[in-house]
Design an enzyme around this catalytic site. Structure first.
Site, PDB file in Angstrom:
ATOM      1  N   ASP A   1       0.866  -1.178   0.000  1.00 37.37           N
ATOM      2  CA  ASP A   1       0.000   0.000   0.000  1.00 37.37           C
ATOM      3  C   ASP A   1       0.907   1.233   0.000  1.00 37.37           C
ATOM      4  O   ASP A   1       2.048   1.161   0.449  1.00 37.37           O
ATOM      5  CB  ASP A   1      -0.855  -0.036   1.291  1.00 37.37           C
ATOM      6  CG  ASP A   1      -1.868   1.090   1.405  1.00 37.37           C
ATOM      7  OD1 ASP A   1      -2.249   1.680   0.374  1.00 37.37           O
ATOM      8  OD2 ASP A   1      -2.296   1.376   2.545  1.00 37.37           O
ATOM      9  N   HIS A   2       0.401   2.329  -0.509  1.00 41.70           N
ATOM     10  CA  HIS A   2       1.095   3.608  -0.340  1.00 41.70           C
ATOM     11  C   HIS A   2       0.770   4.199   1.024  1.00 41.70           C
ATOM     12  O   HIS A   2      -0.387   4.150   1.463  1.00 41.70           O
ATOM     13  CB  HIS A   2       0.599   4.630  -1.372  1.00 41.70           C
ATOM     14  CG  HIS A   2       1.112   4.424  -2.759  1.00 41.70           C
ATOM     15  ND1 HIS A   2       0.297   4.544  -3.867  1.00 41.70           N
ATOM     16  CD2 HIS A   2       2.355   4.156  -3.226  1.00 41.70           C
ATOM     17  CE1 HIS A   2       1.030   4.361  -4.963  1.00 41.70           C
ATOM     18  NE2 HIS A   2       2.264   4.105  -4.605  1.00 41.70           N
TER      19      HIS A   2
ATOM     20  N   HIS B   1      -4.598   4.650   0.859  1.00 38.49           N
ATOM     21  CA  HIS B   1      -5.785   3.851   0.473  1.00 38.49           C
ATOM     22  C   HIS B   1      -5.598   3.055  -0.822  1.00 38.49           C
ATOM     23  O   HIS B   1      -6.533   2.958  -1.605  1.00 38.49           O
ATOM     24  CB  HIS B   1      -7.017   4.752   0.313  1.00 38.49           C
ATOM     25  CG  HIS B   1      -7.308   5.636   1.480  1.00 38.49           C
ATOM     26  ND1 HIS B   1      -7.825   5.167   2.658  1.00 38.49           N
ATOM     27  CD2 HIS B   1      -7.162   6.977   1.647  1.00 38.49           C
ATOM     28  CE1 HIS B   1      -7.997   6.170   3.495  1.00 38.49           C
ATOM     29  NE2 HIS B   1      -7.598   7.273   2.910  1.00 38.49           N
ATOM     30  N   HIS B   2      -4.412   2.487  -1.030  1.00 32.99           N
ATOM     31  CA  HIS B   2      -4.175   1.786  -2.301  1.00 32.99           C
ATOM     32  C   HIS B   2      -3.692   0.350  -2.101  1.00 32.99           C
ATOM     33  O   HIS B   2      -2.698  -0.047  -2.726  1.00 32.99           O
ATOM     34  CB  HIS B   2      -3.130   2.537  -3.133  1.00 32.99           C
ATOM     35  CG  HIS B   2      -3.459   3.970  -3.391  1.00 32.99           C
ATOM     36  ND1 HIS B   2      -2.522   4.950  -3.587  1.00 32.99           N
ATOM     37  CD2 HIS B   2      -4.659   4.591  -3.497  1.00 32.99           C
ATOM     38  CE1 HIS B   2      -3.109   6.105  -3.798  1.00 32.99           C
ATOM     39  NE2 HIS B   2      -4.411   5.930  -3.732  1.00 32.99           N
ATOM     40  N   PRO B   3      -4.348  -0.487  -1.293  1.00 32.98           N
ATOM     41  CA  PRO B   3      -3.855  -1.864  -1.168  1.00 32.98           C
ATOM     42  C   PRO B   3      -3.955  -2.621  -2.490  1.00 32.98           C
ATOM     43  O   PRO B   3      -4.928  -2.473  -3.227  1.00 32.98           O
ATOM     44  CB  PRO B   3      -4.772  -2.486  -0.109  1.00 32.98           C
ATOM     45  CG  PRO B   3      -5.987  -1.636  -0.079  1.00 32.98           C
ATOM     46  CD  PRO B   3      -5.540  -0.253  -0.466  1.00 32.98           C
TER      47      PRO B   3
END
Ligand code: FAD
Length: 510
Positions: free
Chosen positions: A292-293, A449-451
């Protein structure tokens, strides 16, 4: 019974429902745990940070993260038609050419290169700027590049400051290069958020006799017959219903797709045994490779001027940069963003009041830390254990320190000087040495919020899907969502998720 059953009506699932039902001879059914979006705040761009945790959010939590001071991070995920495009911050960034070169290399298929994906990016988008080789004007999703009258005055000075420091001024983040600074292009039309449900599930599409959308249909698991997935088992009140199909596509997202496979008995045998699920098909990497980021919130300032409200969605400009500040081409390493509000992690209680402060967010574009998620039991209601293993590698921590320095550099620029009364975070004590900087970053980090990558695509036998997105080891199962991304792109991933769905559909339709 359908020809094609799509599980999950999120960002990818809505696109698939539209595109695959364009062939009237194919009966398509879409199952979605949530319903049609009803909350009026979803459409209001500046409300996006405040709508998490409502009834249309799955609202997951990570395990306490050693890399972020033992903190638990809430992970919003849309439980509604349009999925997480109802919650997201609306930035539209494709990623860098080098990101997709890695996808092509890992999948062994040039269709996943930037040039291979470009027609599919363009097929999803309608820009408000003139059409050219990289921007199109006939896709379903409106992409709005703000003009000078819409950008916040602070953001205009922020961009000028980077240009004065030698950063390229890009028109937008979807050109040939990503290093530089630009206002964020946004999925907004007429001042309102546009979700993938708004853009792809239009009244004419919903009127197709061969498309059925079932809302409030939470999928418990797949029913297998040997190596065929024959049906989805779905909660309907206290009953369990079966939806049968010839082909099944999982678009349940980076958490939903791997966990549904695990509840179906497909996964790492040890993890399934711990959860009390019989292992029918061993696929050890399902749920692994999770990454994730993160963004640090952040480099916070008390303002010397009133910060008027954003006309857009508050976080108006991301600047992608290389570790080497003079490098202006190639894949970036770090990102610094300007938020026209005092955005702060829950660890800081001294941020100024809204209207009196702002934050420079900073982060790492292509992190190398990898974690894992797994189920704790056979039911959809059993919690998911999510461990992204944030900031586990020295490379990630090093680049975060570089990003902190870079944020403070623009904070100290002549262009931002008139806006700043005081730097609130970090404090001088946070900057004494690398350990102090790491401790500050661990307190400040929040999810971007980028899994991704929990059902990664790859040419190797351990990868979960092949380059056609077909699941290895099953005859009639495909996965089309953020879970198949093998390595995260430099920027936010939604543009890539839409292109993945569009690319899959166009290959299917021929
Ligand atoms: P989703 O859109 O999450 O869709 C999965 C769907 O499956 C959902 O509708 C869900 O309800 C359904 N589902 C899951 N499990 C079940 C089940 N068991 N039964 C039935 N249905 C089920 N990206 C950007 O590019 N730019 C941004 O600015 C940005 N900001 C973000 C901000 C937030 C707060 C969030 C949450 C995300 C953000 N993202 C952003 C990321 C982006 O929104 C997601 O990566 C993308 O939407 C993922 O698409 P998906 O199709 O993989 O999954």
């Amino acid at each position: 019974r359908s020809d094609i059953l799509i599980l999950g009506g999120g960002s990818a699932g809505c696109i698939l429902a539209n595109r695959l039902s364009a062939d009237p001879s194919v009966k398509v059914t879409l199952l979605e745990a949530g319903g049609w979006a009803k909350d009026p705040d979803i459409a209001k761009p500046d409300m996006w940070p405040f709508i998490q945790g409502r009834e249309f959010d799955w609202d997951f939590e990570t395990t306490p993260q050693a890399g972020t001071a033992g903190r638990v991070h809430r992970w919003a995920r849309g439980r509604v038609l349009g999925g997480s495009s109802n919650l997201h911050a609306m930035f539209h960034v494709r990623g860098h050419r080098a990101d997709f070169a890695r996808w092509a290399e890992l999948s062994g298929d040039a269709r996943w290169s930037y040039d291979g994906l470009l027609p599919h990016f363009k097929a999803t988008e309608t820009w408000n700027i003139p059409e050219d080789a990289l921007h199109s004007s006939d896709g379903p999703m409106p992409i709005m590049l703000p003009d000078e009258t819409q950008s916040h005055p602070l953001v205009k000075d922020y961009i000028k400051g980077w240009v004065a420091l030698g950063m390229p001024r890009l028109r937008d983040h979807c050109g040939e290069e990503l290093i530089g600074t630009a206002p964020n292009a946004l999925m907004i039309r007429d001042g309102k958020r546009v979700t993938t449900a708004d853009a792809w599930l239009t009244p004419d599409v919903l009127a197709r006799p061969n498309l059925t959308i079932v809302e409030q249909a939470p999928v418990r698991r797949l029913i297998l017959d040997g190596t065929r997935a024959v049906a989805a088992e779905v909660h309907h009140g206290t009953e369990l219903l079966r939806y049968e199909a010839d082909e099944i596509i999982l678009s349940l997202g980076a958490i939903g797709s791997p966990t549904t496979l695990m509840r179906s008995g497909i996964g790492d045998p040890e993890r399934l045994a711990e959860a009390g699920v019989d292992c029918l098909i061993a696929r050890r990497e399902i749920g692994k490779n999770l990454h994730d980021h993160l963004l640090a919130a952040g480099n916070i300032y008390r303002a010397a001027r009133d910060i008027i409200p954003s006309k857009l969605q508050i976080s108006e400009s991301l600047s992608y940069q290389a570790e080497n500040p003079t490098q202006t081409e190639g894949r970036p390493d770090i990102v610094v963003g300007c938020v026209v509000a005092p955005s702060a992690s829950e660890m800081f209680d001294n941020a100024p009041e809204p209207g009196h402060g702002f934050t420079l967010l900073f982060g790492v574009t292509n992190p190398t830390s990898r974690g894992e998620l797994t189920i704790t039991g056979p039911e959809l209601s059993d919690p998911v254990t999510i461990d992204p293993n944030y900031l586990a590698t020295e490379r990630d921590r090093h680049l975060f320190r570089v990003a902190l320095d870079r944020a403070r550099k623009i904070g100290q620029s002549a262009e931002l000087a008139p806006w700043i009364a005081e730097e609130v975070q970090p404090t001088p004590g946070d900057l004494t040495d690398e350990a102090a900087m790491d401790a500050f970053i661990a307190m400040a980090a929040i999810t971007h919020h980028h899994p991704v990558a929990t059902c990664r695509m790859g040419a190797d036998g351990a990868a979960i899907v092949d380059s056609n997105l077909k699941m290895r080891g099953l005859d009639n199962l495909w996965i089309v969502d953020a879970s198949i991304i093998p390595e995260i792109t430099a920027g936010p991933i939604h543009a890539a998720v839409m292109a993945i769905a569009e690319s899959f559909a166009s290959a299917r339709l021929g």
